[in-house]
Design a protein around this motif. Structure first.
Motif, mmCIF file in Angstrom:
data_model
loop_
_atom_site.group_PDB
_atom_site.id
_atom_site.type_symbol
_atom_site.label_atom_id
_atom_site.label_comp_id
_atom_site.label_asym_id
_atom_site.label_seq_id
_atom_site.Cartn_x
_atom_site.Cartn_y
_atom_site.Cartn_z
ATOM 1 N N VAL A 83 -107.187 14.131 -61.932
ATOM 2 C CA VAL A 83 -105.727 14.295 -61.920
ATOM 3 C C VAL A 83 -105.114 12.929 -62.191
ATOM 4 C CG1 VAL A 83 -103.723 14.990 -60.560
ATOM 5 C CG2 VAL A 83 -105.901 16.202 -60.288
ATOM 6 N N LYS A 84 -104.589 12.750 -63.382
ATOM 7 C CA LYS A 84 -104.143 11.432 -63.824
ATOM 8 C C LYS A 84 -102.630 11.322 -63.964
ATOM 9 C CE LYS A 84 -108.249 9.562 -64.304
ATOM 10 N NZ LYS A 84 -108.674 8.394 -63.490
ATOM 11 N N ALA A 85 -101.895 12.265 -63.380
ATOM 12 C CA ALA A 85 -100.432 12.183 -63.407
ATOM 13 C C ALA A 85 -99.885 12.775 -62.121
ATOM 14 C CB ALA A 85 -99.870 12.939 -64.613
ATOM 15 N N LEU A 86 -98.857 12.142 -61.588
ATOM 16 C CA LEU A 86 -98.230 12.693 -60.395
ATOM 17 C C LEU A 86 -96.724 12.523 -60.472
ATOM 18 C CD1 LEU A 86 -97.507 10.347 -57.820
ATOM 19 C CD2 LEU A 86 -99.801 9.838 -58.570
ATOM 20 N N ALA A 87 -96.034 13.373 -59.732
ATOM 21 C CA ALA A 87 -94.573 13.336 -59.651
ATOM 22 C C ALA A 87 -94.195 12.922 -58.242
ATOM 23 C CB ALA A 87 -93.982 14.700 -59.988
ATOM 24 N N LEU A 88 -93.359 11.915 -58.137
ATOM 25 C CA LEU A 88 -93.070 11.280 -56.859
ATOM 26 C C LEU A 88 -91.689 11.677 -56.346
ATOM 27 C CD1 LEU A 88 -94.319 9.212 -54.882
ATOM 28 C CD2 LEU A 88 -93.229 7.404 -56.246
ATOM 29 N N PHE A 89 -91.657 12.113 -55.065
ATOM 30 C CA PHE A 89 -90.403 12.501 -54.410
ATOM 31 C C PHE A 89 -90.358 11.857 -53.026
ATOM 32 C CE2 PHE A 89 -91.592 15.899 -57.291
ATOM 33 C CZ PHE A 89 -90.424 16.117 -58.011
ATOM 34 N N PRO A 90 -89.237 11.246 -52.658
ATOM 35 C CA PRO A 90 -89.154 10.578 -51.346
ATOM 36 C C PRO A 90 -88.509 11.449 -50.279
ATOM 37 C CG PRO A 90 -87.290 9.933 -52.682
ATOM 38 C CD PRO A 90 -88.057 10.946 -53.495
ATOM 39 N N LYS A 91 -88.962 11.262 -49.039
ATOM 40 C CA LYS A 91 -88.212 11.782 -47.898
ATOM 41 C C LYS A 91 -87.493 10.593 -47.277
ATOM 42 C CE LYS A 91 -88.213 14.148 -43.497
ATOM 43 N NZ LYS A 91 -88.965 14.515 -42.275
ATOM 44 N N VAL A 92 -86.212 10.533 -47.497
ATOM 45 C CA VAL A 92 -85.409 9.372 -47.104
ATOM 46 C C VAL A 92 -84.932 9.516 -45.662
ATOM 47 C CG1 VAL A 92 -83.302 8.077 -47.655
ATOM 48 C CG2 VAL A 92 -84.705 9.031 -49.496
ATOM 49 N N ASP A 93 -84.973 8.419 -44.932
ATOM 50 C CA ASP A 93 -84.481 8.395 -43.557
ATOM 51 C C ASP A 93 -83.015 8.847 -43.543
ATOM 52 O OD1 ASP A 93 -83.174 7.329 -41.107
ATOM 53 O OD2 ASP A 93 -85.145 6.424 -40.770
ATOM 54 N N PRO A 94 -82.652 9.793 -42.681
ATOM 55 C CA PRO A 94 -81.268 10.293 -42.647
ATOM 56 C C PRO A 94 -80.231 9.193 -42.462
ATOM 57 C CG PRO A 94 -82.693 11.720 -41.345
ATOM 58 C CD PRO A 94 -83.521 10.530 -41.739
ATOM 59 N N SER A 95 -80.599 8.095 -41.798
ATOM 60 C CA SER A 95 -79.640 7.013 -41.582
ATOM 61 C C SER A 95 -79.252 6.315 -42.877
ATOM 62 C CB SER A 95 -80.218 5.983 -40.602
ATOM 63 O OG SER A 95 -81.328 5.301 -41.171
ATOM 64 N N LEU A 96 -80.035 6.497 -43.928
ATOM 65 C CA LEU A 96 -79.773 5.858 -45.213
ATOM 66 C C LEU A 96 -79.013 6.769 -46.178
ATOM 67 C CD1 LEU A 96 -83.271 4.176 -45.764
ATOM 68 C CD2 LEU A 96 -81.178 3.099 -44.910
ATOM 69 N N ASP A 218 -87.034 21.551 -47.657
ATOM 70 C CA ASP A 218 -87.609 21.247 -46.350
ATOM 71 C C ASP A 218 -88.442 19.967 -46.431
ATOM 72 O OD1 ASP A 218 -88.698 21.379 -43.784
ATOM 73 O OD2 ASP A 218 -90.231 22.833 -44.364
ATOM 74 N N ALA A 219 -89.213 19.828 -47.499
ATOM 75 C CA ALA A 219 -90.133 18.692 -47.635
ATOM 76 C C ALA A 219 -89.398 17.360 -47.768
ATOM 77 C CB ALA A 219 -91.055 18.903 -48.836
ATOM 78 N N ILE A 220 -88.265 17.355 -48.469
ATOM 79 C CA ILE A 220 -87.541 16.094 -48.644
ATOM 80 C C ILE A 220 -86.429 15.919 -47.615
ATOM 81 C CG2 ILE A 220 -88.069 15.985 -51.109
ATOM 82 C CD1 ILE A 220 -85.066 16.674 -51.601
ATOM 83 N N GLY A 221 -86.222 16.924 -46.773
ATOM 84 C CA GLY A 221 -85.244 16.805 -45.702
ATOM 85 C C GLY A 221 -83.803 16.994 -46.130
ATOM 86 N N SER A 222 -83.581 17.751 -47.206
ATOM 87 C CA SER A 222 -82.200 17.962 -47.659
ATOM 88 C C SER A 222 -81.677 19.346 -47.306
ATOM 89 C CB SER A 222 -82.100 17.763 -49.173
ATOM 90 O OG SER A 222 -82.764 18.810 -49.868
ATOM 91 N N ASP A 223 -82.521 20.192 -46.723
ATOM 92 C CA ASP A 223 -82.118 21.578 -46.498
ATOM 93 C C ASP A 223 -80.986 21.695 -45.485
ATOM 94 O OD1 ASP A 223 -83.937 20.603 -44.669
ATOM 95 O OD2 ASP A 223 -84.785 22.554 -44.166
ATOM 96 N N GLY A 224 -81.046 20.911 -44.412
ATOM 97 C CA GLY A 224 -80.026 21.012 -43.384
ATOM 98 C C GLY A 224 -78.667 20.492 -43.808
ATOM 99 N N ALA A 225 -78.671 19.542 -44.773
ATOM 100 C CA ALA A 225 -77.411 18.924 -45.185
ATOM 101 C C ALA A 225 -76.662 19.734 -46.243
ATOM 102 C CB ALA A 225 -77.685 17.522 -45.735
ATOM 103 N N LEU A 226 -77.378 20.577 -46.974
ATOM 104 C CA LEU A 226 -76.784 21.250 -48.124
ATOM 105 C C LEU A 226 -75.661 22.190 -47.707
ATOM 106 C CD1 LEU A 226 -76.898 21.735 -51.191
ATOM 107 C CD2 LEU A 226 -78.513 23.591 -50.729
ATOM 108 N N LYS A 227 -74.512 21.981 -48.333
ATOM 109 C CA LYS A 227 -73.363 22.848 -48.109
ATOM 110 C C LYS A 227 -73.120 23.648 -49.377
ATOM 111 C CE LYS A 227 -71.252 19.417 -45.027
ATOM 112 N NZ LYS A 227 -72.335 18.416 -45.202
#
Length: 338
Positions: A83-96, A218-227
């Motif tokens: 596997v020679k390619a990957l896609a990168l996604f961050p889970k950012v601290d809510p304080s940021l 859920d994985a990136i932590g944006s589900d609760g914030a989405l309006k």
């Protein structure tokens, strides 16, 4: 009747029997029209801050968020499997997280630190780097929100800055997944002017507003914030011609490859895009698709290994050049067994 003959007086049987070609594995492999290999796979991964940190994603069995040090090791293992390619996604601290998503534009943010570490450890692994504001936006949207409206042009300005810091960190491919109008051209111009002419752009050109994204949020932590929802900027599931217009615009603005997302529910779009434009066409087997297979397999309703490979083969059969899948490492191991 043409093609039929009488055998031992027992009745009419066909001279042409397609089953003859299916009778042995070597024969099936010899005449197979579609082939899946590990080089077709791109592994989406989630990075979190800290050291020695690992978190499971409950809605995606087998998927974890990892701190940079653990992710570097995991990517090494994946690379050894091919596997020679990957896609990168961050889970950012809510304080940021802020309403303007400014953390996305900082050269030392989690995403950029992960890019630098991964390229230093694994220079031969290609990095597809997500460009959108939903991990950084306190509103959970892919763009800046004002009075309930997702602002297009103001968002594009931030996406350009985000792309530049990722390119400087070592991104191989910038992947704008936001669906703002005009962002491909703006990013391409900015990259070229800054000397990053070698950095590719893979446009999420036909990204639909879909119910299948839930586990990813859920994985990136944006589900609760989405309006609200994302229907004012992501595509309507009822439309196909619109997808071709979106792809044409992104190619005209400088995209090197295009993405259809989600995957399985939109195989017709994958096929139309590939046949219409004959350009590198990627597809994303999104979190909900992956979760459904894992849930069914976990309940004994599907054979996991067969379902994983069959689902990936469907994308290739539809015309996809490459597949984003959370099952990339798993599939690489399965392909080695075949």
């Amino acid at each position: 009747m043409s093609g039929l003959t009488v055998v031992n007086g027992l009745g009419r049987f066909p001279r042409t029997r397609p089953r003859r070609l299916r009778g042995a594995a070597w024969s099936r492999n010899l005449v197979a029209e579609t082939h899946l290999s590990v080089s077709d796979l791109i592994w989406p991964v989630f990075v979190l801050d800290g050291e020695g940190q690992r978190e499971t994603v409950p809605s995606m069995p087998g998927v974890e968020r990892m701190s940079i040090d653990l992710l570097v090791d995991a990517v090494g293992e994946a690379s050894n499997l091919g596997v020679k390619a990957l896609a990168l996604f961050p889970k950012v601290d809510p304080s940021l997280k802020t309403s303007d998503g400014r953390e996305a534009t900082k050269a030392d943010n989690l995403m950029c630190r992960a890019i630098r570490a991964l390229k230093a450890a694994h220079p031969d692994v290609g990095l597809f780097c997500d460009v959108a504001l939903d991990p950084y936006n306190s509103d959970g949207h892919d763009g800046i929100v004002r009075d309930g409206i997702i602002l297009n042009d103001e968002t594009v300005e931030v996406l350009v800055k985000q792309s530049l810091v990722q390119a400087a960190a070592g991104a191989d491919v910038i992947g704008p997944s936001d669906m703002m109008d005009g962002r491909i051209g703006a990013i391409r111009d900015a990259l070229d002017q800054a000397g990053y002419t070698h950095v590719q752009i893979m446009a999420y050109a036909a990204k639909y507003a879909s119910a299948y994204y839930g586990p990813f949020r859920d994985a990136i932590g944006s589900d609760g914030a989405l309006k609200g929802d994302k229907k004012t900027y992501q595509m309507d599931a009822r439309n196909t011609d619109e997808a071709l217009r979106e792809v044409a615009m992104d190619l005209d603005e400088g995209a090197d490859s295009v993405m259809v997302k989600p995957g399985m529910p939109y195989l017709d779009i994958v096929q139309r895009v590939r046949e219409t434009f004959a350009v590198p066409t990627l597809v994303y087997q999104v979190s909900g698709e992956y979760a459904m297979i894992k849930a069914a397999a976990g309940n004994g309703w599907l054979d996991n290994d067969s379902a994983v490979l069959e689902s990936l083969m469907a994308f290739k059969r539809a015309g996809a050049n490459a597949i984003f899948t959370y099952a990339a490492v798993e599939a690489a191991r399965l392909l080695r067994r075949e």
